[in-house]
Design an enzyme around this catalytic site. Structure first.
Site, PDB file in Angstrom:
ATOM      1  CE1 TYR A  19      -2.635  -6.198 -10.472  1.00 50.67           C
ATOM      2  CE2 TYR A  19      -1.389  -7.952 -11.809  1.00 50.67           C
ATOM      3  CZ  TYR A  19      -2.654  -7.287 -11.269  1.00 50.67           C
ATOM      4  OH  TYR A  19      -3.366  -8.081 -11.624  1.00 50.67           O
ATOM      5  CE  LYS A  25      -4.831  -8.156  -8.281  1.00 52.06           C
ATOM      6  NZ  LYS A  25      -6.202  -8.120  -7.954  1.00 52.06           N
ATOM      7  CG  ASP A  76     -11.700   4.975  -1.810  1.00 50.80           C
ATOM      8  OD1 ASP A  76     -11.267   3.716  -1.645  1.00 50.80           O
ATOM      9  OD2 ASP A  76     -10.988   5.855  -1.623  1.00 50.80           O
ATOM     10  CB  SER A 109      -3.587 -11.524 -10.888  1.00 52.60           C
ATOM     11  OG  SER A 109      -3.010 -11.530 -12.057  1.00 52.60           O
TER      12      SER A 109
END
Length: 250
Positions: A153, A157, A59, A140
């Site tokens: 999100y 990034k 993890d 990203s």
């Protein structure tokens, strides 16, 4: 022919599927000793078995698991050279005012905390051994040219890209390199979340229409970029966000 990563010891997080599986495949082909670190045991073990590399359940949001990954690399292969922080998460595309606390926490725990922990646990090893480490984060285009509906999100990034640049400058004197690869949306296990609807060719049209080269990123595209950044050919490259996006960010 000797592979471009011959003898290098590599950890690829989230290597059990998508971009991570593509990266693990390419690196193995180039002669690296790869440890796939993934929470999904079945997928990760299956990919590792098919490639003849090592799987470790981990993890990436837990310090103890990073410490176990480092111990495994040292015990099994005598050290560590390259880390690819590929594991990532997102919530389904939705209006920002409807985002839940758990959506926000998911993005920042998996996408940002994992990079923090990898550096916190592994940098002392590289500094002590004076080994020229290489960190590659899968960021990203969302952190560079964000689209609506995935605010947190996108922000996670962007944080990854910024942290990568900061550490690149900080640890350049020790020859520890940090770079990020920024794919545009492709067809992976998370694509339906980016779209906010099923991952079909029809539903991807709006995304793909903004990419000058006319398609999304593939695992092969991302793996080739990572291989270059991990290789000695990129020994003078640090602090970059390499856009693997078909021109999307131009």
């Amino acid at each position: 022919m000797v592979g471009r990563l011959e003898g290098k010891v590599v950890v690829v997080t989230g290597g059990g599927s998508g971009f991570g599986a593509g990266i693990a495949t390419k690196f193995t082909q180039e002669g690296a000793k790869v440890i796939i670190a993934d929470l999904a045991q079945e997928n990760g073990a299956k990919v590792a078995q098919s490639l003849g590399c090592t799987f470790q359940k981990a993890d990436v949001t837990k310090r103890a698991d990073w410490e176990a990954v480092l111990k495994n690399a040292i015990d099994s292969f005598g050290g560590l050279d390259i880390i690819v922080n590929n594991a990532g998460a997102t919530y389904s595309n939705k209006p920002t005012e409807t985002v839940k606390d758990e959506d926000f926490d998911l993005c920042f725990h998996v996408n940002v905390r994992s990079v923090y922990l990898s550096s916190s646990v592994l940098l002392p090893y590289f500094l002590e051994t004076k080994r020229p480490g290489c960190f590659i984060q899968i960021a990203s285009t969302a952190g560079i040219r964000p689209r609506p509906g995935l605010t947190w999100y996108n922000a996670s990034k962007a944080a990854v890209s910024n942290a990568t640049k900061t550490m690149a400058v900080e640890f350049a004197p020790q020859k520890i390199r940090f770079n990020a690869v920024c794919p545009v949306v492709g067809s992976t296990g998370m694509t339906h979340l980016f779209l906010g609807k099923p991952d079909t060719e029809e539903n991807r049209k709006a995304f793909v229409s903004t990419v000058p080269l006319g398609r999304g990123s593939t695992p092969k595209d991302v793996a080739n970029a990572c291989c270059y950044l991990a290789s000695d050919e990129a020994e003078f490259i640090t602090g970059v966000n390499l856009e693997v996006d078909g021109g999307r960010c131009v």
